[in-house]
Design a protein around this motif. Structure first.
Motif, PDB file in Angstrom:
ATOM      1  N   LEU A   1       0.823  -1.211   0.000  1.00  0.00           N
ATOM      2  CA  LEU A   1       0.000   0.000   0.000  1.00  0.00           C
ATOM      3  C   LEU A   1       0.858   1.264   0.000  1.00  0.00           C
ATOM      4  N   LEU A   2       1.994   1.235   0.723  1.00  0.00           N
ATOM      5  CA  LEU A   2       2.895   2.388   0.692  1.00  0.00           C
ATOM      6  C   LEU A   2       3.456   2.610  -0.700  1.00  0.00           C
ATOM      7  N   ALA A   3       3.899   1.526  -1.328  1.00  0.00           N
ATOM      8  CA  ALA A   3       4.413   1.662  -2.693  1.00  0.00           C
ATOM      9  C   ALA A   3       3.326   2.143  -3.646  1.00  0.00           C
ATOM     10  N   LEU A   4       2.106   1.685  -3.434  1.00  0.00           N
ATOM     11  CA  LEU A   4       0.996   2.141  -4.279  1.00  0.00           C
ATOM     12  C   LEU A   4       0.685   3.606  -4.035  1.00  0.00           C
ATOM     13  N   ALA A   5       0.728   4.033  -2.752  1.00  0.00           N
ATOM     14  CA  ALA A   5       0.426   5.435  -2.446  1.00  0.00           C
ATOM     15  C   ALA A   5       1.455   6.380  -3.041  1.00  0.00           C
ATOM     16  N   TYR A   6       2.694   5.947  -3.140  1.00  0.00           N
ATOM     17  CA  TYR A   6       3.746   6.791  -3.713  1.00  0.00           C
ATOM     18  C   TYR A   6       3.992   6.482  -5.188  1.00  0.00           C
ATOM     19  N   ARG A   7       3.032   5.757  -5.803  1.00  0.00           N
ATOM     20  CA  ARG A   7       3.029   5.477  -7.241  1.00  0.00           C
ATOM     21  C   ARG A   7       4.297   4.757  -7.693  1.00  0.00           C
ATOM     22  N   ARG A   8       4.715   3.794  -6.870  1.00  0.00           N
ATOM     23  CA  ARG A   8       5.899   3.007  -7.208  1.00  0.00           C
ATOM     24  C   ARG A   8       5.572   1.526  -7.376  1.00  0.00           C
ATOM     25  N   LEU A   9       4.303   1.171  -7.239  1.00  0.00           N
ATOM     26  CA  LEU A   9       3.909  -0.228  -7.346  1.00  0.00           C
ATOM     27  C   LEU A   9       3.523  -0.523  -8.793  1.00  0.00           C
ATOM     28  N   ASN A  10       4.467  -1.061  -9.536  1.00  0.00           N
ATOM     29  CA  ASN A  10       4.213  -1.469 -10.908  1.00  0.00           C
ATOM     30  C   ASN A  10       4.750  -2.881 -11.107  1.00  0.00           C
ATOM     31  N   MET A  11       4.560  -3.408 -12.287  1.00  0.00           N
ATOM     32  CA  MET A  11       4.930  -4.795 -12.523  1.00  0.00           C
ATOM     33  C   MET A  11       6.438  -5.042 -12.413  1.00  0.00           C
ATOM     34  N   PRO A  12       7.326  -4.173 -12.953  1.00  0.00           N
ATOM     35  CA  PRO A  12       8.769  -4.422 -12.761  1.00  0.00           C
ATOM     36  C   PRO A  12       9.188  -4.427 -11.294  1.00  0.00           C
ATOM     37  N   VAL A  13       8.667  -3.482 -10.498  1.00  0.00           N
ATOM     38  CA  VAL A  13       9.006  -3.448  -9.070  1.00  0.00           C
ATOM     39  C   VAL A  13       8.480  -4.694  -8.364  1.00  0.00           C
ATOM     40  N   LEU A  14       7.256  -5.083  -8.671  1.00  0.00           N
ATOM     41  CA  LEU A  14       6.675  -6.259  -8.038  1.00  0.00           C
ATOM     42  C   LEU A  14       7.438  -7.523  -8.428  1.00  0.00           C
ATOM     43  N   ARG A  15       7.822  -7.634  -9.706  1.00  0.00           N
ATOM     44  CA  ARG A  15       8.552  -8.807 -10.169  1.00  0.00           C
ATOM     45  C   ARG A  15       9.925  -8.898  -9.488  1.00  0.00           C
ATOM     46  N   GLU A  16      10.623  -7.762  -9.404  1.00  0.00           N
ATOM     47  CA  GLU A  16      11.942  -7.763  -8.782  1.00  0.00           C
ATOM     48  C   GLU A  16      11.851  -8.072  -7.294  1.00  0.00           C
ATOM     49  N   SER A  17      10.849  -7.517  -6.613  1.00  0.00           N
ATOM     50  CA  SER A  17      10.685  -7.777  -5.178  1.00  0.00           C
ATOM     51  C   SER A  17      10.388  -9.245  -4.919  1.00  0.00           C
ATOM     52  N   VAL A  18       9.524  -9.839  -5.742  1.00  0.00           N
ATOM     53  CA  VAL A  18       9.200 -11.262  -5.573  1.00  0.00           C
ATOM     54  C   VAL A  18      10.432 -12.121  -5.827  1.00  0.00           C
ATOM     55  N   PHE A  19      11.208 -11.792  -6.852  1.00  0.00           N
ATOM     56  CA  PHE A  19      12.405 -12.568  -7.165  1.00  0.00           C
ATOM     57  C   PHE A  19      13.422 -12.497  -6.029  1.00  0.00           C
ATOM     58  N   LEU A  20      13.693 -11.282  -5.523  1.00  0.00           N
ATOM     59  CA  LEU A  20      14.667 -11.139  -4.442  1.00  0.00           C
ATOM     60  C   LEU A  20      14.177 -11.803  -3.160  1.00  0.00           C
ATOM     61  N   THR A  21      12.858 -11.746  -2.918  1.00  0.00           N
ATOM     62  CA  THR A  21      12.304 -12.411  -1.738  1.00  0.00           C
ATOM     63  C   THR A  21      12.479 -13.920  -1.829  1.00  0.00           C
ATOM     64  N   ALA A  22      12.187 -14.487  -3.006  1.00  0.00           N
ATOM     65  CA  ALA A  22      12.354 -15.931  -3.189  1.00  0.00           C
ATOM     66  C   ALA A  22      13.819 -16.329  -3.042  1.00  0.00           C
ATOM     67  N   LYS A  23      14.725 -15.496  -3.560  1.00  0.00           N
ATOM     68  CA  LYS A  23      16.152 -15.800  -3.462  1.00  0.00           C
ATOM     69  C   LYS A  23      16.621 -15.786  -2.009  1.00  0.00           C
ATOM     70  N   THR A  24      16.241 -14.752  -1.260  1.00  0.00           N
ATOM     71  CA  THR A  24      16.646 -14.657   0.142  1.00  0.00           C
ATOM     72  C   THR A  24      16.026 -15.767   0.984  1.00  0.00           C
ATOM     73  N   SER A  25      14.741 -16.053   0.766  1.00  0.00           N
ATOM     74  CA  SER A  25      14.065 -17.091   1.546  1.00  0.00           C
ATOM     75  C   SER A  25      14.663 -18.457   1.271  1.00  0.00           C
ATOM     76  N   ALA A  26      14.984 -18.734   0.005  1.00  0.00           N
ATOM     77  CA  ALA A  26      15.602 -20.022  -0.324  1.00  0.00           C
ATOM     78  C   ALA A  26      16.963 -20.155   0.345  1.00  0.00           C
ATOM     79  N   MET A  27      17.724 -19.054   0.367  1.00  0.00           N
ATOM     80  CA  MET A  27      19.034 -19.091   1.020  1.00  0.00           C
ATOM     81  C   MET A  27      18.895 -19.409   2.505  1.00  0.00           C
ATOM     82  N   VAL A  28      17.936 -18.740   3.179  1.00  0.00           N
ATOM     83  CA  VAL A  28      17.758 -18.967   4.612  1.00  0.00           C
ATOM     84  C   VAL A  28      17.286 -20.394   4.889  1.00  0.00           C
TER      85      VAL A  28
END
Length: 641
Positions: free
Chosen positions: A464-491
């Motif tokens: 919601l914060l990213a949406l309120a500041y007009r930063r929530l788009n598909m490239p940002v969402l895709r990159e965030s999901v990818f980095l989250t999956a990478k970090t979670s898999a490492m842990v």
């Protein structure tokens, strides 16, 4: 040349470990426990050589587990089967660990908040709000890092962004390169201590300590450490203004909006009195629309409303009467005489209930007809509570209320039109993060949600914060999901590897040898704590915090019960100590993060030297936490014990 020095340091550490293996291992009387210690030393060497930590732990664990089973029963087929069974069981236990569910959600929240582009506005508003303090830019950097690190918990992101944003401004203002580098790296590392921290989740999952209590316990030590950093910067800037020159007056001001200029033209220096006077002018105040005036007043009165609400909640909590339950005498503790044994039931069998010829229910004996029964003593004791009568507020509440009232008087007394503009900037940068952090940590702290549920709510808040500041788009969402999956898999792979390694270490008897050695030293509680913290401090030089927790915490934690140490308190000491893993060369990753975005004239050696005073402050913070354990244990005790 600096890289060569770091390389020589790493090779020297590896050589030292190998020499210890060669000369300290009793080769003529080798037992399975010594093989376990040999595995531990080889793990450290392999990690320092650059092998992946998770798969190194897993590979060494499987190899030495097979060796342990084979030494017990020299049957290769059976040993391989037992090793594979252990590997599957440990992997499944990691997959079913509920504490790990919140890691991807918190990481996803952090990446979304990072991409919401709040840090630039936050640093600018903090810089203006703290402009009158000595070393204002460095203090604003530490405050911004602490707030942003709490919202994200990603050390690399905070250090990199603050290096791009704060370092040019500080160097341009004449700040020392060492102080600049130290403030950015130390502030960025606060994310591994302040909740919601992934490090605390990993520690809790590794040692079995409640993550909720770790979050509550780490809050005040994290704030204390950030406060010590700021205090050091202020004192240094006061004593050595050449290292942190004061800001010129031109950079302390902020331009007023047209509405503020119109309101300030009425002659009122204080913003609140000027808005109240403008509100009652009516038609004579045509320059400022009524909607804009009401919006400014609502913004200015927001701190007062929040403070009143906070005081009301505290008052209700402190004056709520204690509920007393009417427990029958036969159910109260101590009412049964266990020494007399169990008596036999009456031998006459079950008797018929007394008949009532008139039908219906009869009055109880001794109660006159039509008269209400007298209340019991317990019911009379509960009468004030049932009537809603509260207890008197304690003295501490009135002290708290007086402090809040004095803070509000000081705030509105100093609220000029320029400060109102700065406060408006804080409302758009600091308060959205503060609300999200308070919602996440408050729901965990007060038991309204589990850490996993709060993490899901935080991930939604980050979106919601990213949406309120007009930063929530598909490239940002895709990159965030990818980095989250990478970090979670490492842990998760790290947990699987550490679980297999711990099982092999215990199977070989390495844990037993270490326990016997420590107990043979005859250490007191204080001496054991000092020994453990010194070892962790030294391990922070060549290893990262993940490796220290998953490899060495399972070795220390079984010894805590012997010395009468609370695992929660030990975890808080370790959490403060593990800050050194990001601030100590040659594996200080925050230094390399900052070097990657620094100007060419800033050397890695200058960054390392700038870290050293802040490492000393960490030692002071550990000492304060040991001397005053209530800093970390008071909040968990109040909330959960």
């Amino acid at each position: 040349m600096k890289i060569h020095k770091a390389l020589w340091f790493g090779l020297s550490c590896i050589g030292l470990v190998i020499l210890m293996i060669v000369f300290l291992t009793p080769w003529d009387n080798l037992t399975t426990g010594h093989i376990g210690l040999l595995m531990l030393a080889l793990i450290v060497v392999a990690i320092m050589l650059g092998f992946p930590t998770a798969f190194t732990l897993m590979g060494m664990g499987v190899l030495f587990t097979f060796l342990a089973y084979y030494m017990q029963n020299p049957d290769p087929a059976r040993s391989i089967g037992q090793t594979l069974d252990l590997m599957v069981q440990r992997t499944y236990a990691t997959m079913t660990n509920d504490s790990l569910i919140c890691i991807p959600l918190f990481v996803f929240m952090g990446y979304l908040v990072e991409r919401a582009n709040l840090i630039e506005k936050l640093f600018r508003s903090m810089h203006l709000a703290l402009a009158r303090l000595p070393g204002a830019l460095a203090v604003a950097t530490l405050a911004t890092c602490a707030i942003f690190a709490t919202a994200t918990g990603i050390v690399g992101a905070v250090v990199t962004l603050m290096g791009l944003l704060a370092m040019p401004a500080m160097l341009k203002a004449g700040y020392s390169v060492r102080l600049t580098a130290g403030a950015i790296t130390a502030g960025g590392c606060l994310g591994i201590l302040l909740p919601p921290s992934v490090m605390l989740i990993v520690y809790g999952a590794t040692t079995g300590v409640s993550v909720v209590q770790l979050y509550a316990g780490a809050l005040f030590p994290g704030i204390m450490l950030a406060g010590l950093y700021m205090l050091y910067v202020i004192i240094l800037a006061k004593l050595r203004p050449d290292l942190a020159p004061p800001l010129p007056m031109a950079e302390r001001g902020v331009p007023l909006s047209p509405e503020s200029k119109a309101l300030a033209s009425g002659g009122h220096v204080r913003a609140l009195s000027g808005m109240v006077a403008a509100l009652f002018k009516g038609r004579r105040n045509r320059d400022v629309p009524l909607s804009a005036l009401l919006r400014y007043m609502a913004m200015a009165l927001a701190p007062l409303a929040v403070t009143v609400l906070l005081v009301a909640v505290v008052y209700q909590a402190t004056t709520r009467p204690e509920v007393v339950y009417d427990v029958p005498a036969e159910l109260q503790l101590g009412s049964v005489d266990f020494d007399s044994g169990l008596s036999e039931p009456p031998s006459g069998g079950l008797a018929e209930p007394p008949s009532n010829d008139a039908g219906g229910l009869s009055e109880p004996p001794g109660a006159p007809s039509g008269a209400p029964a007298a209340p019991s003593a317990a019911a009379a004791a509960d009468a004030p509570a049932e009537a809603g009568e509260g207890i008197a507020a304690p003295t501490g509440f009135w002290i708290f209320a007086a402090i809040c009232a004095a803070a509000m008087l000081a705030f509105y007394g100093l609220l000029t039109w320029a400060r109102l503009e700065i406060f408006k900037m804080l409302m758009s940068s600091f308060f959205p993060l503060a609300v999200m952090i308070a919602a996440v940590l408050g729901s965990i702290g007060f038991g309204l949600a589990t850490p996993s549920e709060a993490a899901a709510m935080g991930a939604l808040g980050g979106a919601l914060l990213a949406l309120a500041y007009r930063r929530l788009n598909m490239p940002v969402l895709r990159e965030s999901v990818f980095l989250t999956a990478k970090t979670s898999a490492m842990v998760c792979w790290l947990f699987v590897g550490s679980s297999i390694f711990s099982a092999a270490f215990a199977l070989l008897g390495g844990q037993r040898i270490i326990e016997e050695w420590v107990l043979s030293l005859g250490l007191s509680q204080l001496q054991f704590l000092l020994l453990a913290q010194v070892i962790i401090f030294l391990l922070g030089w060549p290893l990262e915090w993940t490796e220290i927790i998953v490899i060495f915490m399972p070795i220390f934690v079984p010894l805590l019960n012997t010395f009468g140490i609370d695992p929660l308190f030990f975890g808080l000491l370790v959490a403060l100590n593990l800050q050194t893993a990001f601030l100590s060369p040659p594996v200080a990753m925050s230094a390399f993060y900052l070097k990657g975005v620094s100007p060419p004239h800033v050397t890695l050696n200058q960054i390392f030297m700038g870290m050293m005073p802040f490492m000393g402050i960490q030692v002071i913070a550990i000492f304060l936490l040991y001397v005053f354990p209530e800093i970390g244990l008071w909040l968990p005790t109040v909330l959960y014990r």
